[in-house]
Design a protein around this motif. Structure first.
Motif, PDB file in Angstrom:
ATOM      1  N   GLY A  93      95.496   3.098  38.793  1.00 39.18           N
ATOM      2  CA  GLY A  93      95.479   4.332  38.014  1.00 39.18           C
ATOM      3  C   GLY A  93      94.257   4.441  37.114  1.00 39.18           C
ATOM      4  N   GLN A  94      93.760   3.317  36.614  1.00 43.89           N
ATOM      5  CA  GLN A  94      92.626   3.321  35.693  1.00 43.89           C
ATOM      6  C   GLN A  94      91.290   3.415  36.412  1.00 43.89           C
ATOM      7  OE1 GLN A  94      93.186  -0.332  33.593  1.00 43.89           O
ATOM      8  NE2 GLN A  94      94.818   0.467  32.286  1.00 43.89           N
ATOM      9  N   SER A  95      91.248   2.935  37.627  1.00 39.94           N
ATOM     10  CA  SER A  95      89.956   2.915  38.323  1.00 39.94           C
ATOM     11  C   SER A  95      89.813   4.135  39.223  1.00 39.94           C
ATOM     12  CB  SER A  95      89.830   1.645  39.169  1.00 39.94           C
ATOM     13  OG  SER A  95      90.607   1.759  40.340  1.00 39.94           O
ATOM     14  N   ARG A  96      88.594   4.388  39.584  1.00 37.27           N
ATOM     15  CA  ARG A  96      88.311   5.469  40.523  1.00 37.27           C
ATOM     16  C   ARG A  96      87.869   4.872  41.856  1.00 37.27           C
ATOM     17  NH1 ARG A  96      87.579  10.454  39.629  1.00 37.27           N
ATOM     18  NH2 ARG A  96      85.601  10.562  40.746  1.00 37.27           N
ATOM     19  N   ALA A 120      89.401   4.199  44.729  1.00 38.65           N
ATOM     20  CA  ALA A 120      89.772   4.916  45.949  1.00 38.65           C
ATOM     21  C   ALA A 120      88.931   6.172  46.119  1.00 38.65           C
ATOM     22  CB  ALA A 120      91.258   5.257  45.921  1.00 38.65           C
ATOM     23  N   SER A 121      88.765   6.916  45.044  1.00 41.28           N
ATOM     24  CA  SER A 121      87.956   8.140  45.101  1.00 41.28           C
ATOM     25  C   SER A 121      86.503   7.824  45.417  1.00 41.28           C
ATOM     26  CB  SER A 121      88.067   8.885  43.768  1.00 41.28           C
ATOM     27  OG  SER A 121      87.242  10.019  43.771  1.00 41.28           O
ATOM     28  N   ASN A 122      85.973   6.789  44.770  1.00 42.81           N
ATOM     29  CA  ASN A 122      84.579   6.405  45.012  1.00 42.81           C
ATOM     30  C   ASN A 122      84.358   5.957  46.452  1.00 42.81           C
ATOM     31  OD1 ASN A 122      84.026   6.989  42.357  1.00 42.81           O
ATOM     32  ND2 ASN A 122      84.043   4.862  41.668  1.00 42.81           N
ATOM     33  N   LEU A 123      85.283   5.166  46.981  1.00 41.38           N
ATOM     34  CA  LEU A 123      85.152   4.717  48.365  1.00 41.38           C
ATOM     35  C   LEU A 123      85.225   5.906  49.326  1.00 41.38           C
ATOM     36  CD1 LEU A 123      87.245   1.421  48.375  1.00 41.38           C
ATOM     37  CD2 LEU A 123      84.767   1.647  48.606  1.00 41.38           C
ATOM     38  N   ASN A 124      86.062   6.864  48.992  1.00 40.80           N
ATOM     39  CA  ASN A 124      86.173   8.060  49.826  1.00 40.80           C
ATOM     40  C   ASN A 124      84.855   8.841  49.835  1.00 40.80           C
ATOM     41  OD1 ASN A 124      87.600   9.917  51.477  1.00 40.80           O
ATOM     42  ND2 ASN A 124      87.833  11.262  49.709  1.00 40.80           N
ATOM     43  N   LEU A 140      74.446   2.175  43.668  1.00 39.85           N
ATOM     44  CA  LEU A 140      75.485   2.242  44.707  1.00 39.85           C
ATOM     45  C   LEU A 140      75.850   0.840  45.179  1.00 39.85           C
ATOM     46  CD1 LEU A 140      77.358   3.809  46.505  1.00 39.85           C
ATOM     47  CD2 LEU A 140      75.477   4.125  48.122  1.00 39.85           C
ATOM     48  N   THR A 141      74.880  -0.024  45.314  1.00 42.74           N
ATOM     49  CA  THR A 141      75.153  -1.403  45.712  1.00 42.74           C
ATOM     50  C   THR A 141      76.073  -2.077  44.697  1.00 42.74           C
ATOM     51  OG1 THR A 141      73.022  -1.545  46.828  1.00 42.74           O
ATOM     52  CG2 THR A 141      74.098  -3.624  46.299  1.00 42.74           C
ATOM     53  N   ALA A 142      75.813  -1.862  43.421  1.00 40.21           N
ATOM     54  CA  ALA A 142      76.668  -2.427  42.372  1.00 40.21           C
ATOM     55  C   ALA A 142      78.071  -1.834  42.447  1.00 40.21           C
ATOM     56  CB  ALA A 142      76.045  -2.179  41.000  1.00 40.21           C
ATOM     57  N   ASP A 143      78.154  -0.513  42.663  1.00 39.22           N
ATOM     58  CA  ASP A 143      79.465   0.144  42.794  1.00 39.22           C
ATOM     59  C   ASP A 143      80.244  -0.400  43.988  1.00 39.22           C
ATOM     60  OD1 ASP A 143      79.011   1.683  40.562  1.00 39.22           O
ATOM     61  OD2 ASP A 143      78.484   3.509  41.678  1.00 39.22           O
ATOM     62  N   LEU A 144      79.553  -0.596  45.103  1.00 38.97           N
ATOM     63  CA  LEU A 144      80.215  -1.142  46.289  1.00 38.97           C
ATOM     64  C   LEU A 144      80.720  -2.561  46.041  1.00 38.97           C
ATOM     65  CD1 LEU A 144      77.897   0.125  49.166  1.00 38.97           C
ATOM     66  CD2 LEU A 144      80.278   0.752  48.765  1.00 38.97           C
ATOM     67  N   ASN A 145      79.895  -3.385  45.402  1.00 39.76           N
ATOM     68  CA  ASN A 145      80.318  -4.751  45.096  1.00 39.76           C
ATOM     69  C   ASN A 145      81.521  -4.755  44.164  1.00 39.76           C
ATOM     70  OD1 ASN A 145      78.407  -6.035  46.704  1.00 39.76           O
ATOM     71  ND2 ASN A 145      76.873  -6.055  45.081  1.00 39.76           N
ATOM     72  N   HIS A 146      81.523  -3.852  43.195  1.00 39.86           N
ATOM     73  CA  HIS A 146      82.657  -3.742  42.271  1.00 39.86           C
ATOM     74  C   HIS A 146      83.915  -3.288  43.029  1.00 39.86           C
ATOM     75  CE1 HIS A 146      84.822  -3.107  38.557  1.00 39.86           C
ATOM     76  NE2 HIS A 146      85.157  -1.901  38.991  1.00 39.86           N
TER      77      HIS A 146
END
Length: 128
Positions: A76-79, A81-85, A102-108
């Motif tokens: 609920g706190q993270s985005r 699923a939305s980010n991966l979509n 984006l690389t950092a976001d993907l790793n996270h």
């Protein structure tokens, strides 16, 4: 005056229960029933005091509930699923630009999904 008896309303019986058995299962049931009618034998086994009793709903232990609640809270706190979509959408469109952010976001996101997997498996009692 004639004798008129009051008419009793018929009690509606429930629909019969159907059970599909293989030929081998049916033969085993006939053998176990001996000379009893199959319906009578099945009722005697099912309604026996020795018949196994099953809980209607499995109530997870408190530790499992805590772990599952933690996963739900994190989702609920993270985005993630939305980010991966959004990433998948851009990848499919051919408009994905892979930069440091984006690389950092993907790793996270990968770390979040891995944590959720391990936590859910632990909560469900599955060993990895």
């Amino acid at each position: 005056m004639s004798d008129v008896r009051p008419v009793k309303p018929r009690s509606k019986r429930p629909a019969p229960l159907s059970l599909r058995l293989t030929d081998e299962e049916r033969q085993k049931l006939v053998d176990q029933a001996g000379g009893m009618a199959l319906g009578a034998y099945i009722k005697s086994v099912v309604f026996s005091d020795a018949a196994p009793k099953y809980r209607k709903h499995r109530v997870p232990p408190v530790a499992e509930q805590r772990l599952l609640a933690e996963v739900l809270a994190r989702l609920g706190q993270s985005r993630t699923a939305s980010n991966l979509n959004q990433i998948a959408k851009h990848l499919n469109q051919g408009t994905l630009v892979l930069d440091e952010e984006l690389t950092a976001d993907l790793n996270h996101a990968v770390a979040e999904v891995a944590w959720m997997r391990v936590t859910l498996m632990r909560a469900l009692g599955i060993k990895s």
